[in-house]
Design an enzyme around this catalytic site. Sequence first.
Site, PDB file in Angstrom:
ATOM      1  N   HIS A   1       0.864  -1.182   0.000  1.00 32.86           N
ATOM      2  CA  HIS A   1       0.000   0.000   0.000  1.00 32.86           C
ATOM      3  C   HIS A   1       0.901   1.234   0.000  1.00 32.86           C
ATOM      4  O   HIS A   1       2.031   1.193   0.499  1.00 32.86           O
ATOM      5  CB  HIS A   1      -0.860   0.081   1.273  1.00 32.86           C
ATOM      6  CG  HIS A   1      -1.834  -1.027   1.460  1.00 32.86           C
ATOM      7  ND1 HIS A   1      -1.502  -2.192   2.112  1.00 32.86           N
ATOM      8  CD2 HIS A   1      -3.139  -1.135   1.124  1.00 32.86           C
ATOM      9  CE1 HIS A   1      -2.558  -2.983   2.163  1.00 32.86           C
ATOM     10  NE2 HIS A   1      -3.568  -2.371   1.570  1.00 32.86           N
TER      11      HIS A   1
ATOM     12  N   ASP B   1       2.131   2.061   3.390  1.00 30.29           N
ATOM     13  CA  ASP B   1       3.101   1.118   3.947  1.00 30.29           C
ATOM     14  C   ASP B   1       4.524   1.631   3.771  1.00 30.29           C
ATOM     15  O   ASP B   1       5.363   1.468   4.654  1.00 30.29           O
ATOM     16  CB  ASP B   1       3.020  -0.239   3.232  1.00 30.29           C
ATOM     17  CG  ASP B   1       1.707  -0.944   3.414  1.00 30.29           C
ATOM     18  OD1 ASP B   1       1.013  -0.675   4.408  1.00 30.29           O
ATOM     19  OD2 ASP B   1       1.368  -1.786   2.553  1.00 30.29           O
TER      20      ASP B   1
ATOM     21  N   GLU C   1     -10.452  -6.542  -4.532  1.00 33.46           N
ATOM     22  CA  GLU C   1     -10.314  -7.607  -3.538  1.00 33.46           C
ATOM     23  C   GLU C   1     -11.596  -7.696  -2.714  1.00 33.46           C
ATOM     24  O   GLU C   1     -11.862  -6.834  -1.874  1.00 33.46           O
ATOM     25  CB  GLU C   1      -9.120  -7.329  -2.630  1.00 33.46           C
ATOM     26  CG  GLU C   1      -8.855  -8.434  -1.631  1.00 33.46           C
ATOM     27  CD  GLU C   1      -7.504  -8.286  -0.972  1.00 33.46           C
ATOM     28  OE1 GLU C   1      -7.439  -8.473   0.255  1.00 33.46           O
ATOM     29  OE2 GLU C   1      -6.517  -7.988  -1.667  1.00 33.46           O
TER      30      GLU C   1
ATOM     31  N   HIS D   1     -10.796 -13.856   3.380  1.00 30.13           N
ATOM     32  CA  HIS D   1     -11.997 -13.116   3.019  1.00 30.13           C
ATOM     33  C   HIS D   1     -13.074 -14.064   2.496  1.00 30.13           C
ATOM     34  O   HIS D   1     -14.265 -13.877   2.755  1.00 30.13           O
ATOM     35  CB  HIS D   1     -11.683 -12.066   1.959  1.00 30.13           C
ATOM     36  CG  HIS D   1     -10.785 -10.978   2.436  1.00 30.13           C
ATOM     37  ND1 HIS D   1     -10.417  -9.914   1.642  1.00 30.13           N
ATOM     38  CD2 HIS D   1     -10.173 -10.765   3.627  1.00 30.13           C
ATOM     39  CE1 HIS D   1      -9.621  -9.102   2.322  1.00 30.13           C
ATOM     40  NE2 HIS D   1      -9.457  -9.613   3.527  1.00 30.13           N
TER      41      HIS D   1
ATOM     42  N   ASP E   1      -4.526 -13.903  -2.738  1.00 32.48           N
ATOM     43  CA  ASP E   1      -3.842 -13.729  -1.457  1.00 32.48           C
ATOM     44  C   ASP E   1      -3.914 -15.076  -0.749  1.00 32.48           C
ATOM     45  O   ASP E   1      -4.955 -15.455  -0.214  1.00 32.48           O
ATOM     46  CB  ASP E   1      -4.536 -12.653  -0.598  1.00 32.48           C
ATOM     47  CG  ASP E   1      -4.026 -11.264  -0.899  1.00 32.48           C
ATOM     48  OD1 ASP E   1      -3.221 -11.133  -1.843  1.00 32.48           O
ATOM     49  OD2 ASP E   1      -4.416 -10.316  -0.204  1.00 32.48           O
TER      50      ASP E   1
ATOM     51  N   ASP F   1     -10.508 -11.406  10.298  1.00 40.08           N
ATOM     52  CA  ASP F   1      -9.423 -11.677   9.360  1.00 40.08           C
ATOM     53  C   ASP F   1      -8.105 -11.815  10.132  1.00 40.08           C
ATOM     54  O   ASP F   1      -7.608 -10.854  10.705  1.00 40.08           O
ATOM     55  CB  ASP F   1      -9.351 -10.496   8.376  1.00 40.08           C
ATOM     56  CG  ASP F   1      -8.561 -10.823   7.137  1.00 40.08           C
ATOM     57  OD1 ASP F   1      -8.059 -11.947   7.034  1.00 40.08           O
ATOM     58  OD2 ASP F   1      -8.446  -9.946   6.264  1.00 40.08           O
TER      59      ASP F   1
ATOM     60  N   ASP G   1      -5.231 -13.497   8.745  1.00 39.54           N
ATOM     61  CA  ASP G   1      -4.090 -13.454   7.815  1.00 39.54           C
ATOM     62  C   ASP G   1      -2.943 -14.363   8.232  1.00 39.54           C
ATOM     63  O   ASP G   1      -1.779 -13.954   8.234  1.00 39.54           O
ATOM     64  CB  ASP G   1      -3.588 -12.011   7.675  1.00 39.54           C
ATOM     65  CG  ASP G   1      -4.537 -11.155   6.857  1.00 39.54           C
ATOM     66  OD1 ASP G   1      -4.869 -11.562   5.741  1.00 39.54           O
ATOM     67  OD2 ASP G   1      -4.951 -10.094   7.346  1.00 39.54           O
TER      68      ASP G   1
END
Length: 324
Positions: free
Chosen positions: A100, A103, A231, A270, A295, A306, A308
Site C-alpha cells: 500500500h 506502507d 479484492e 476473506h 492472497d 481476518d 491473515d
Amino acid sequence: MSYFEHIQPVRFEGADSHNELAFKHYDKDRIVLGQRMEDHLRFAACYWHNFVWTGLDPFGGATFERPWFQGGSPMELAKLKADAAFEFFAKLGVPYYCFHDRDVAPEGTTPRESHENFQRLVDVLGEKQQATGVKLLWGTANLFSHRRFMSGASTNPDPEIFKMAALQVRDAMDATLKLGGENYVLWGGREGYESLLNTRLGQELDQLGRFLTMVVEYKHKIGFKGAILIEPKPREPSKHQYDFDTATVYGFLKRYGLENEVKVNIEANHATLSGHSFEHEIATAGALGILGSLDMNRGDPQLGWDTDQFPNNVPETALALYHV
C-alpha cells in the site's frame, strides 16, 4: 545497518533437511508441467503485515518493537523499513512483493507533503528492485486507515474526501507503473455501511461505480498494461461491504459496464468470512472470467475476523491450486 545480517539466504534443501530456514518442498527451479515452480506459483511477500503491523489487537496496543518503528524522522524510518524489507525479500528468494502507498511512505501534514513523501520512497523502491531483482506484483492505495475515510472513500458523502481518495489512487497507480508492477489492486475496506438509516445505498453504489470507471480510464491514459483488481471482503471494518464476494463484485461490474476491464484479487480468509471456501471463490471467478490474483493466506475457524495466517492445510491449499 542489516536487520537480517545473521540469516543466510533461504535455499531448497529437500524434505530430509533439518534446517528450519530452508525450503523442504519448494524448489523454484524444478520443472513441473513444463514450467519452473517459481513461474507457476509467482509468490509475493506483502509489505504491510511483515513490516508495518505493530502486533496490536482490538483489546491492546502494539507488541512488536522494530528498529523502523521509532528513533528517527518518519522519512528516515521509512527508508530503514525499505532496507529491511528488501533484505528480507532477497534472502527469502521471493520473486515479487506488493504494498500500500502508506506502507512505504508516511502521511504528511498536507496532501502535497504526502505526495512528495511517497514519490521519494518510490525512487528508493526502484533502486532496491534494481539491486535485488525483486519485482512488484501490485501496488494499491490505503483508503481505510486514516480517520478521513471513516465514512468511506469513493462512497464518502463529502466530495473533498472523494477527491483525496482519487489523488491517492492516481499516485499509487503512477508508482505501480513506474516500478513495473504487473497489476493494481483496490480494496474497499470502508466502502460499505453500518446502518441504512443514514445511508443512501443507490447513491453510494453510483459513486463507487464512477470512481472505478475513473480508475480504468486513468489506466488507459497512462498506458498501464496490467489488470485492475478488486479484492472482495464481506465485513470488517464495515458491517455491510459492497464488495462482499466474487459474485457480488461481478454483478457490480456488470451494472457499470466494467466486467471486461476489472478482475478480482481473492483472499482465502476473506472467502471464508463470506461463508464460502477459497476454492469456491476461485472457481466462481474462473467461471465468470474475472480471476486475477490470489492472497494465499488462511483464517482461524474459531475466530470471526481476518487473521491473515500462513496457509498450512495441505488438502485445502491443493484444492485451491487445482482450480487455478
